[in-house]
Enzyme design. Structure first.
Site, PDB file in Angstrom:
ATOM      1  N   CYS A  49       0.616  -1.698  -0.249  1.00  0.00           N
ATOM      2  CA  CYS A  49      -0.346  -0.084  -0.071  1.00  0.00           C
ATOM      3  C   CYS A  49       1.108   0.906   0.072  1.00  0.00           C
ATOM      4  O   CYS A  49      -0.064   2.185   0.142  1.00  0.00           O
ATOM      5  CB  CYS A  49      -1.214   0.152   1.564  1.00  0.00           C
ATOM      6  SG  CYS A  49      -1.804  -1.548   1.129  1.00  0.00           S
ATOM      7  N   GLU A  98     -27.625  10.887  10.032  1.00  0.00           N
ATOM      8  CA  GLU A  98     -27.574  11.729  11.177  1.00  0.00           C
ATOM      9  C   GLU A  98     -25.339  11.383  10.290  1.00  0.00           C
ATOM     10  O   GLU A  98     -24.825  12.619  11.115  1.00  0.00           O
ATOM     11  CB  GLU A  98     -27.276  11.508  12.246  1.00  0.00           C
ATOM     12  CG  GLU A  98     -26.705  11.954  13.384  1.00  0.00           C
ATOM     13  CD  GLU A  98     -27.211  14.038  13.219  1.00  0.00           C
ATOM     14  OE1 GLU A  98     -26.648  14.544  13.875  1.00  0.00           O
ATOM     15  OE2 GLU A  98     -28.529  14.352  12.380  1.00  0.00           O
TER      16      GLU A  98
END
Length: 241
Positions: free
Chosen positions: A100, A146
């Site tokens: 990565c 939310e």
């Protein structure tokens, strides 16, 4: 600058009693992520930038068992390619650098302080649902939830609001992790305010200004992905008309 030769001799870089030191935070984060099912089977990873150093979890190890002495350290800035040009100043000889790494570096080049990569099942599922509903060019979108408030609008723009529509770009997976780098950078250019990029049938990269923000943004996104999958089962739209 020439490549550092004695990468294994800088153990002091990962030795600290401070729980907030990157070499201690990365193992703690990985244990936490393992509990969520985000880094199962050695997948996923995490990286933290502190000053001119990049701390990175190793590749191919059980993430829940990582210890500070397993952490790689890079000088920053450092070239993404070729891998041999990367300026490691600590490199555990028995371990492999993370595949990565160039993707983490892409996030740090955008000013991130921490970047997280997970193999969350919810992230994978939403990439498949978006492909089926919108095709390969579609991005993940959701509004009027939310938890969207836990995601920034963009650098210096504050946080998203309940009525905002969150958009997360999706890139196609590749046979080798490092080959995702150019697609990730293209998505970053196309969506300059994003703090995450989904990888179809693979997982997600999430970054933040610091460790706490990257972690909480990753948690908020995973919540939203799981919710989106459940909403889809019920025939509920992700974006409120």
């Amino acid at each position: 600058m020439s490549a550092i030769k004695d990468e294994s001799n800088n153990d002091h870089l990962v030795q600290s009693h401070d729980p907030e030191h990157p070499a201690n935070l990365i193992p703690a984060l990985c244990r936490n992520f393992y509990g969520h099912g985000w880094v199962t089977g050695t997948g996923g990873g995490a990286s933290i930038k502190r000053d001119n150093h990049i701390f990175i979890a190793p590749s191919g190890v059980q993430k829940e068992l990582i210890q500070p002495h397993n952490i790689f350290v890079l000088q920053y800035p450092t070239p993404k390619y070729p891998p041999s040009a990367r300026q490691y100043i600590r490199k555990p000889l028995e371990l492999k650098p993370s595949a990565c790494t160039p993707l983490f570096l892409a996030a740090f080049d955008r000013g991130a302080g921490c970047c997280i990569h997970t193999h969350s099942q919810w992230a994978v599922l939403v990439t498949l649902l978006v492909e089926r509903e919108k095709g390969l060019e579609g991005c993940f979108e959701i509004s009027n939830i939310e938890q969207i408030k836990g995601i920034p609008k963009g650098k210096g723009k504050g946080m998203m609001g309940f009525f905002d529509t969150l958009k997360i770009p999706i890139i196609e997976n590749t046979a080798f992790e490092e080959d995702l780098t150019s697609s990730l950078e293209e998505a970053m250019e196309k969506y300059p305010d994003t703090y995450a990029v989904l990888v179809r049938r693979h997982g997600i990269y999430v970054w933040g200004d610091d460790v706490a923000k990257a972690k909480t943004q990753c948690e908020s996104l995973d919540y939203l992905f799981q919710l989106a999958v459940e909403m889809h089962k019920l025939g509920l739209p992700w974006v409120k008309p």
